[in-house]
Write an enzyme that holds these catalytic residues in place. Structure first.
Site, PDB file in Angstrom:
ATOM      1  N   LEU A  20       0.813  -1.219   0.000  1.00  0.00           N
ATOM      2  CA  LEU A  20       0.000   0.000   0.000  1.00  0.00           C
ATOM      3  C   LEU A  20       0.844   1.265   0.000  1.00  0.00           C
ATOM      4  O   LEU A  20       0.327   2.359  -0.212  1.00  0.00           O
ATOM      5  CB  LEU A  20      -0.923   0.020   1.226  1.00  0.00           C
ATOM      6  CG  LEU A  20      -2.059  -0.995   1.244  1.00  0.00           C
ATOM      7  CD1 LEU A  20      -2.818  -0.904   2.565  1.00  0.00           C
ATOM      8  CD2 LEU A  20      -3.016  -0.785   0.077  1.00  0.00           C
ATOM      9  N   ARG A  21       2.146   1.117   0.270  1.00  0.00           N
ATOM     10  CA  ARG A  21       3.043   2.274   0.426  1.00  0.00           C
ATOM     11  C   ARG A  21       2.563   3.157   1.577  1.00  0.00           C
ATOM     12  O   ARG A  21       2.008   2.668   2.549  1.00  0.00           O
ATOM     13  CB  ARG A  21       3.180   3.061  -0.884  1.00  0.00           C
ATOM     14  CG  ARG A  21       3.502   2.223  -2.111  1.00  0.00           C
ATOM     15  CD  ARG A  21       4.732   1.374  -1.989  1.00  0.00           C
ATOM     16  NE  ARG A  21       5.058   0.746  -3.276  1.00  0.00           N
ATOM     17  CZ  ARG A  21       5.775  -0.349  -3.403  1.00  0.00           C
ATOM     18  NH1 ARG A  21       6.253  -0.947  -2.321  1.00  0.00           N
ATOM     19  NH2 ARG A  21       6.034  -0.853  -4.588  1.00  0.00           N
ATOM     20  N   ASN A  45       7.770  -3.319   3.641  1.00  0.00           N
ATOM     21  CA  ASN A  45       8.978  -2.702   3.074  1.00  0.00           C
ATOM     22  C   ASN A  45       8.746  -1.244   2.656  1.00  0.00           C
ATOM     23  O   ASN A  45       8.900  -0.867   1.495  1.00  0.00           O
ATOM     24  CB  ASN A  45       9.506  -3.525   1.888  1.00  0.00           C
ATOM     25  CG  ASN A  45       8.498  -3.651   0.759  1.00  0.00           C
ATOM     26  OD1 ASN A  45       7.293  -3.700   0.988  1.00  0.00           O
ATOM     27  ND2 ASN A  45       8.992  -3.714  -0.469  1.00  0.00           N
ATOM     28  N   HIS A 140      10.327 -13.779   0.079  1.00  0.00           N
ATOM     29  CA  HIS A 140      10.631 -13.405  -1.305  1.00  0.00           C
ATOM     30  C   HIS A 140      11.745 -14.361  -1.734  1.00  0.00           C
ATOM     31  O   HIS A 140      12.904 -14.189  -1.357  1.00  0.00           O
ATOM     32  CB  HIS A 140      11.097 -11.953  -1.389  1.00  0.00           C
ATOM     33  CG  HIS A 140      11.399 -11.501  -2.787  1.00  0.00           C
ATOM     34  ND1 HIS A 140      10.679 -10.515  -3.430  1.00  0.00           N
ATOM     35  CD2 HIS A 140      12.339 -11.904  -3.676  1.00  0.00           C
ATOM     36  CE1 HIS A 140      11.168 -10.339  -4.650  1.00  0.00           C
ATOM     37  NE2 HIS A 140      12.181 -11.169  -4.818  1.00  0.00           N
ATOM     38  N   ASP A 252       0.413  -9.223  -5.051  1.00  0.00           N
ATOM     39  CA  ASP A 252       1.656  -8.442  -5.055  1.00  0.00           C
ATOM     40  C   ASP A 252       1.455  -7.098  -5.748  1.00  0.00           C
ATOM     41  O   ASP A 252       2.334  -6.607  -6.456  1.00  0.00           O
ATOM     42  CB  ASP A 252       2.796  -9.226  -5.709  1.00  0.00           C
ATOM     43  CG  ASP A 252       4.167  -8.595  -5.462  1.00  0.00           C
ATOM     44  OD1 ASP A 252       4.298  -7.764  -4.536  1.00  0.00           O
ATOM     45  OD2 ASP A 252       5.113  -8.927  -6.208  1.00  0.00           O
TER      46      ASP A 252
END
EC number: 3.5.2.3
Length: 350
Positions: A20-21, A45, A140, A252
């Site tokens: 979602l930032r 992240n 990941h 993703d």
């Protein structure tokens, strides 16, 4: 289901892999996840990664504050693992439902992964703790080394990191995220579904690496893991089309500003939230596997995470849907996956 199906009613899906930032981008993209999904696993992240309970609580509050009134969903938060991660912090966060999982980024593997793990052996106490308390590890799965071809990173990761990890921690719950290869499919299927599963994105089901170079370089199809050969795409499609419980929805979706996608060092990531669910429906229809759509989208994920299956339903109808061309973010824009294209399915309320 018949190939002439015009309407599908399924349990409302969850998206088990969402970026979602933050700040302006968060405010503009969040409603697209809420429109289609009941819950979403939020990746940690950010520019300043979510490495503690306090950071997670603060980020979750920002998400809730940004949420569109008509498109609400439950954000499920994750912890970004570093060499400094404390097992006690994880155990506390998991017990209080601050975290639903922890994320292992190999150092340098993708966006904001510079503080990721260089050697998984460096976090052995953390992994021991997670195995003990039943906390899922999200991975990941790429082996990061300049001597390893970018198209071989996922297969090498299974050989060099994942398989030894599974042998050392057989009861550690692991999600190998956004798998892209035949090797991953085969490895996942040969392991206990209670301890190893995988998410698959719509773009890896729809595209192969030729698409990234069709008519010139397509920066909006650049993602990590990178698109692979068609034989790998077909292996992914086959994996979801027979109802295998190992695989579930994880889009993703990864928004980047247009200027950051097309510059000299363009960012990896495909923002697919406006089209992801409808894209999955398209793929299942093409595979004549619509009867397995609900298990992939709505059942396999919560079962792996030991969460209740949603009670709410969503109805998808055979009606053309044009994907939004762009999303304004201040003076910038975000271009979504399938921008301006028409899909054959829509949500009934549209």
């Amino acid at each position: 289901m018949s190939k002439f199906v015009k309407k599908i009613k399924i349990i409302k899906p969850d998206d088990w892999h969402v970026h979602l930032r933050d700040n302006e981008i968060l405010n503009q993209v969040i409603k697209y996840t809420g429109k289609f999904y009941k819950r979403a696993v939020i990746m940690p992240n950010l520019n300043s990664p979510i490495t503690s309970c306090l950071k997670s609580i603060a980020y979750r509050n920002r998400i809730l504050k940004s949420m569109h009134l008509n498109y609400k969903f439950k954000p499920l938060m994750t912890c970004y693992l570093t060499n400094s991660t404390s097992p006690k912090e994880l155990e506390f966060g998991f017990s209080k439902k601050i975290f639903v999982a922890a994320k292992f980024y190999p150092n340098g593997c993708t966006t904001n992964s510079k503080t990721g793990i260089k050697k998984i052996s460096d976090i052995t106490p953390v992994l021991e703790c997670m195995e003990k308390i039943g906390m899922p590890l999200l991975i990941h799965g790429e082996e990061i080394n300049q001597n390893i071809d970018i198209y071989d990173r996922e297969a090498k990761f299974i050989e060099k990191t994942l398989d030894p990890l599974r042998k050392k921690f057989p009861k550690l719950k692991i999600v190998l995220e956004h798998i892209t290869t035949k090797e991953s499919v085969e490895y996942i299927k040969n392991n206990d579904v209670n301890y190893l599963s995988a998410t698959i994105t719509p773009h890896h089901l729809m595209l192969n690496r030729n698409d990234m170079f069709y008519g010139g370089i397509q920066p909006y199809l650049y993602c990590l893991p990178i698109l692979k050969k068609n034989k790998h795409r077909m292996a992914l499609r086959k994996a979801i089309s027979n109802g295998d419980k190992h695989f579930f929805l994880g889009s993703d979706t990864a928004p980047h500003l247009h200027k950051n996608k097309i510059n000299m060092l363009g960012c990896a990531g495909i923002f697919n939230a406006p089209s992801s669910l409808l894209s999955y429906v398209k793929v299942f229809e093409e595979m004549r596997a619509l009867k397995y759509l609900q298990s992939f989208c709505s059942e396999n994920g919560p079962k792996f995470y030991n969460m209740p299956i949603n009670k709410e339903t969503i109805t998808i109808i055979k009606k053309p849907c044009k994907i939004i061309k762009k999303i304004n973010v201040g003076r910038n824009v975000i271009i979504p996956f399938l921008s301006g294209e028409i899909l054959n399915w829509s949500i009934e309320s549209d």
